[in-house]
Design a protein around this motif. Structure first.
Motif, PDB file in Angstrom:
ATOM      1  N   HIS A 246      47.241  40.402  40.797  1.00 44.85           N
ATOM      2  CA  HIS A 246      46.140  39.536  40.697  1.00 44.85           C
ATOM      3  C   HIS A 246      45.901  40.656  39.299  1.00 44.85           C
ATOM      4  O   HIS A 246      45.987  42.076  39.947  1.00 44.85           O
TER       5      HIS A 246
ATOM      6  N   CYS B 202      43.071  34.073  38.909  1.00 48.16           N
ATOM      7  CA  CYS B 202      42.795  35.186  37.567  1.00 48.16           C
ATOM      8  C   CYS B 202      43.617  35.455  36.534  1.00 48.16           C
ATOM      9  O   CYS B 202      43.075  36.327  35.055  1.00 48.16           O
TER      10      CYS B 202
ATOM     11  N   CYS C 237      49.355  35.210  39.292  1.00 48.69           N
ATOM     12  CA  CYS C 237      48.166  34.556  40.499  1.00 48.69           C
ATOM     13  C   CYS C 237      47.817  33.784  39.124  1.00 48.69           C
ATOM     14  O   CYS C 237      47.405  33.491  37.892  1.00 48.69           O
TER      15      CYS C 237
ATOM     16  N   PHE D 234      41.134  37.195  45.392  1.00 49.96           N
ATOM     17  CA  PHE D 234      42.395  36.518  46.355  1.00 49.96           C
ATOM     18  C   PHE D 234      42.728  38.271  47.020  1.00 49.96           C
ATOM     19  O   PHE D 234      43.249  38.342  48.029  1.00 49.96           O
TER      20      PHE D 234
ATOM     21  N   CYS E   6      40.079  39.843  41.685  1.00 52.60           N
ATOM     22  CA  CYS E   6      40.074  38.631  41.851  1.00 52.60           C
ATOM     23  C   CYS E   6      39.725  38.533  43.321  1.00 52.60           C
ATOM     24  O   CYS E   6      39.901  39.054  43.916  1.00 52.60           O
TER      25      CYS E   6
END
Ligand SMILES: [Zn+2]
Lengths: 155, 117
Positions: A117, A149, A146, A123, A121
């Motif tokens: 990522h 992103c 990802c 996540f 991001c």
């Protein structure tokens, strides 16, 4: 979102305009009911009364619509503010990750993750053990970019 | 906790109960009035004053109660917001030309101790 509602400034989810609309629609309802009552009391002829009943019913509906709009607006304002608030907390997590040596433009992942990522991001926000590497380095480790992103660029 | 403070803090919930009670009374009065006569012309005013006013008051009660819940939720978010800013976990709101918003300066905020659950 905290820019539109600075901390502690807005004591309720509704703007003055929304309160005004509600007040006007409630007044319409009260007025319609009063008119309906006086209109139906003034005569015993059902044909004349029906008009007033219709008027009162319409006013009642207008007020009901105002109530529903008002509650929906409040619900939405709270949802937006909550989103802004916890969005900011996630950004704070990203800032904490940056403080541990990951730069803003880095591509990051953790040993347990199967994707890599951008450092900002959501996540990876707040995830422990996040390390930075080049895109090629991540791909070699078997990780895919990802899909949110888009660390490989969105092309 | 004295009753004046409670009333000031919970005026919307007290109002909600009053509206619901008033609405129920209006519906009852309307029912009694309508069932009292077989003359449709005499029944009509009761339909408005009883039935419609009753519905209006019930709706008003629901509005007051639900908006009280929403207002509580808003205050709770406010408290979380302020807490995050004070503990530096949230960048202070970008109010141009002013620094961190301190809780003392927010004079217009009326905390509702009773209902901050
Ligand atoms: Zn990502």
């Amino acid at each position: 979102m905290s820019a539109t509602h600075p901390v502690g400034v807005a004591p309720s989810p509704w703007t003055a305009g929304q309160r005004l609309v509600l007040a006007v629609l409630l007044v319409v309802g009260v007025g319609g009911l009063l008119a309906g009552y006086t209109g139906t009391s003034g005569t015993l002829r059902v044909g004349h009364q029906v008009v007033w009943i219709d008027l009162a019913g319409a006013a009642l509906l207008v007020s009901g619509a105002g109530v529903i709009l008002f509650l929906t607006a409040g619900r939405r304002a709270i949802g937006q503010r909550r989103l802004g608030l916890f969005g900011n907390v996630v950004e704070g997590g990203a800032a904490a990750a940056l403080a541990t040596g990951v730069a803003a433009g880095d591509l990051v992942s953790a040993p347990t993750m199967t994707k890599y990522h951008r450092a900002d991001c959501s996540f990876v926000a707040g995830k422990a053990g996040v390390v930075a590497a080049s895109a090629a380095g991540h791909e070699q480790a078997g990780r895919r970019p990802c899909g949110v992103c888009l660390p490989g660029g969105d092309a | 906790m004295d009753i004046v403070k409670y009333t000031r803090n919970q005026w919307d919930r007290i109002g909600a109960w009053l509206c619901v009670i008033g609405g129920a009374v209006a519906l009852l009065v309307g029912y009694l009035g309508v069932s009292d006569t077989l003359n449709t012309g005499e029944q009509m005013p009761y339909i408005v004053s009883g039935g419609m006013v009753g519905l209006f008051l019930l709706g008003l009660g629901a509005l007051l109660w639900l908006s009280a819940d929403l207002r509580d939720e808003w205050r709770k978010l406010d408290a979380i917001d302020r807490h995050l800013v004070e503990t530096n976990r949230l960048p202070a709101p970008s109010a141009e030309g002013s620094d961190v918003a301190s809780p003392e300066r927010n004079g217009q905020v009326v905390p509702r101790e009773v209902s901050l659950r």
